[in-house]
Motif scaffolding. Structure first.
Motif, PDB file in Angstrom:
ATOM      1  N   MET A 371       0.827  -1.223   0.000  1.00  0.00           N
ATOM      2  CA  MET A 371       0.000   0.000   0.000  1.00  0.00           C
ATOM      3  C   MET A 371       0.856   1.265   0.000  1.00  0.00           C
ATOM      4  SD  MET A 371      -1.512  -0.225   3.878  1.00  0.00           S
ATOM      5  CE  MET A 371      -2.161   1.442   3.995  1.00  0.00           C
ATOM      6  N   THR A 372       0.203   2.383  -0.372  1.00  0.00           N
ATOM      7  CA  THR A 372       0.919   3.646  -0.416  1.00  0.00           C
ATOM      8  C   THR A 372       0.689   4.432   0.874  1.00  0.00           C
ATOM      9  OG1 THR A 372       1.232   5.724  -1.564  1.00  0.00           O
ATOM     10  CG2 THR A 372      -0.981   4.784  -1.689  1.00  0.00           C
ATOM     11  N   HIS A 373       1.569   4.202   1.800  1.00  0.00           N
ATOM     12  CA  HIS A 373       1.497   4.892   3.087  1.00  0.00           C
ATOM     13  C   HIS A 373       2.823   4.563   3.777  1.00  0.00           C
ATOM     14  CE1 HIS A 373      -0.061   6.550   6.721  1.00  0.00           C
ATOM     15  NE2 HIS A 373      -0.201   5.412   7.356  1.00  0.00           N
ATOM     16  N   LEU A 381       4.848  -2.079   1.947  1.00  0.00           N
ATOM     17  CA  LEU A 381       5.725  -2.145   0.772  1.00  0.00           C
ATOM     18  C   LEU A 381       5.044  -1.466  -0.410  1.00  0.00           C
ATOM     19  CD1 LEU A 381       7.122  -5.778   0.272  1.00  0.00           C
ATOM     20  CD2 LEU A 381       8.477  -3.701   0.583  1.00  0.00           C
ATOM     21  N   LEU A 382       5.872  -0.819  -1.254  1.00  0.00           N
ATOM     22  CA  LEU A 382       5.331  -0.134  -2.439  1.00  0.00           C
ATOM     23  C   LEU A 382       6.343  -0.203  -3.576  1.00  0.00           C
ATOM     24  CD1 LEU A 382       2.873   1.749  -3.297  1.00  0.00           C
ATOM     25  CD2 LEU A 382       4.425   3.651  -2.858  1.00  0.00           C
ATOM     26  N   HIS A 383       5.843  -0.238  -4.800  1.00  0.00           N
ATOM     27  CA  HIS A 383       6.712  -0.190  -5.987  1.00  0.00           C
ATOM     28  C   HIS A 383       6.654   1.234  -6.551  1.00  0.00           C
ATOM     29  CE1 HIS A 383       7.609  -1.108 -10.382  1.00  0.00           C
ATOM     30  NE2 HIS A 383       8.667  -1.512  -9.730  1.00  0.00           N
ATOM     31  N   PRO A 384       7.603   2.107  -6.164  1.00  0.00           N
ATOM     32  CA  PRO A 384       7.499   3.531  -6.516  1.00  0.00           C
ATOM     33  C   PRO A 384       7.426   3.799  -8.028  1.00  0.00           C
ATOM     34  CG  PRO A 384       9.201   3.211  -4.846  1.00  0.00           C
ATOM     35  CD  PRO A 384       8.779   1.851  -5.298  1.00  0.00           C
ATOM     36  N   ALA A 385       8.162   3.024  -8.854  1.00  0.00           N
ATOM     37  CA  ALA A 385       8.230   3.347 -10.289  1.00  0.00           C
ATOM     38  C   ALA A 385       6.855   3.321 -10.948  1.00  0.00           C
ATOM     39  CB  ALA A 385       9.183   2.386 -11.004  1.00  0.00           C
ATOM     40  N   THR A 386       5.936   2.474 -10.451  1.00  0.00           N
ATOM     41  CA  THR A 386       4.610   2.402 -11.079  1.00  0.00           C
ATOM     42  C   THR A 386       3.525   3.081 -10.236  1.00  0.00           C
ATOM     43  OG1 THR A 386       4.349   0.204 -10.090  1.00  0.00           O
ATOM     44  CG2 THR A 386       5.048   0.294 -12.410  1.00  0.00           C
TER      45      THR A 386
END
Ligand SMILES: Cc1ncc(COP(=O)(O)O)c(C=O)c1O
Length: 448
Positions: A371-373, A381-386
């Protein structure tokens, strides 16, 4: 127990549970109650008039002030070592309020490019549309670049004390001193550090902002933001609006009445109530509960993050780990000098195999939430590039340390062994998912 709490003789953990709180006058409630009310009844005609004129203490309407919100503001002010604090509805609202209190059409900002994407978009696109120009500093460690960017119209320098996703640091003291030389205040977003790890005002920052939604609240249950006033001598030639008589002050100017606290008073008295990003007293209460365990969470999450970063750097499936306190980081010296308690719980690592490997990690974790937090008690965990960095060009992403295989992790309070096991399983999945590609790549490299 006394009803009023004195900050001076107490340490951080004491302040985080006591500052700003006194037992409720009506019933003796130990936790400040949630004053979930739009407005406040005036005792009589004169009280209403005097409160509107700012000549009597007391509340009028929650957009101008609320006892629950103020108790939390006081606590954050004490923890940050600031002169005042203003809570607003989100971190984004805090950044917007601070910058709109400083700059208007025709003015200019100098901003680190190592910042949260929402802030980058805000200053470039939205404040840009209001006529506020911006120059980004590509390498925030390059002091000469900051110096060269300051112009007569510059109204603020802006950095993050620990930048997302790779824990990039800045020399806050040096940038603040440069700003002071030119009469330009430094605004620092210190969301990832919290006052437990770093207090920008002690290093000369004029304004400190936070997304209180992250580590301050700590449980991912409320959004909020805060603008902390560190104090600054705002020169009249750069900040005429702080030196001109203001109708709300009966002919006084903010600088005349509030001196070094002019900006904080202007943000509270003009920008926040007019633009209206009000924090609900309910959210203030949730943020306050979070703050009461801030030092305990930060110490544990920061230590776990360093241990995980060290472990990840040894894993064959991991190409790179960006964490300022790891040997070899270009930020290590600043980390040692300015962050003796560590550089926080968010860092990034890049798995071999690019996007397919990152996808496999996110598909395989069971404990970490995708998730984005950040700043939650749970690991995220997050995949920043996408996601968070999708609006940057591939070159801009690479310059910011975001590759196709990069993952951002915000480490929670779980047992370290459980986190290692979860990530270890996910890295195995990434290796399995991408090994044919990897074999092809190494065969191609051998031929070349
Ligand atoms: C460093 C930083 N500043 C500001 C914000 C915006 O905060 P909010 O989501 O509370 O508006 C974020 C959000 O992720 C952030 O990471």
């Amino acid at each position: 127990m006394s009803a009023t709490w004195e900050p001076e003789p107490h340490g951080f953990a004491t302040a985080q549970v006591h500052a700003g709180a006194s037992p409720d006058g009506d019933h003796g409630a130990r936790i400040p109650p949630i004053h979930l009310t739009a407005g406040f009844v005036f005792e009589d005609f004169d009280t209403a008039r005097d409160r509107f004129a700012g000549e009597a203490d007391g509340y009028t309407y929650t957009r101008m002030g609320n006892p629950t919100v103020e108790a939390v503001e006081r606590r954050i002010q004490v923890l940050e070592g600031g002169l005042g604090a203003l809570l607003v509805a989100s971190g984004q609202a805090a950044v917007t309020t601070a910058l709109l209190a400083l700059a208007g059409s025709g003015d200019h900002l100098v901003v680190s490019s190592a910042i949260y994407e929402g802030t980058r978009g805000l200053v470039r696109d939205d404040l840009g549309r209001l006529g506020i120009a911006v120059d980004f500093i590509d390498d925030p460690l390059d002091l000469a670049a900051w110096r060269a960017a300051i112009r007569p119209e510059t109204r603020a320098l802006f950095t993050e004390s620990i930048a997302n996703p790779g824990t990039d640091l800045v020399d806050t003291g040096a940038i603040a001193a440069l700003g002071r030389e030119h009469g330009v205040p430094l605004v620092v977003d210190s969301t990832f550090a919290t006052p437990y790890l770093f207090r920008p005002a002690e290093h000369g920052a004029a304004v400190v902002v936070h997304s209180a939604s992250k580590f301050l609240a700590g449980h991912g249950a409320a959004l909020g933001g805060v603008v902390v006033d560190g104090g600054f001598d705002y020169p009249a030639e750069r900040f005429p609006h702080l030196h001109a008589p203001h109708p709300s002050l009966g002919g006084d100017s903010f600088a005349g009445r509030y001196g070094r606290q002019a900006l904080g008073a202007y943000a509270r008295g003009v920008v926040a109530p007019r633009f209206g990003p009000v924090l609900s007293p309910l959210s203030a209460f949730v943020i306050q509960l979070g703050i009461e365990t801030l030092s305990l969470r930060m110490a544990r999450q920061t230590a776990s993050a360093l241990a995980l970063a060290t472990w990840l750097a040894e894993q064959p499936a991991v190409e790179r780990v960006d964490h300022a306190a790891l040997p070899g980081s270009r930020h290590l010296e600043l980390a040692r000098r300015d962050f003796p308690r560590g550089v926080g719980a968010v860092f990034s690592f890049t798995v071999r195999g690019g996007e397919p490997a990152a996808r496999a990690v996110l598909g395989a974790v069971r404990l970490a939430s995708h998730m984005t937090h950040v700043g939650d008690v749970r690991t995220l965990l997050l995949h920043p590039a996408t996601t968070s960095h999708a609006q940057r060009t591939p070159e801009e992403r690479r310059a910011g340390g975001v590759e196709d295989g990069t993952l951002r992790i915000s480490v929670g309070i779980e047992e370290l062994e459980d986190l290692r096991a979860d990530l270890g399983r996910a890295l195995d999945a990434a290796t399995a998912a991408t090994s044919p590609d990897r074999e092809r790549e190494s065969a191609a490299a051998a031929v070349a």
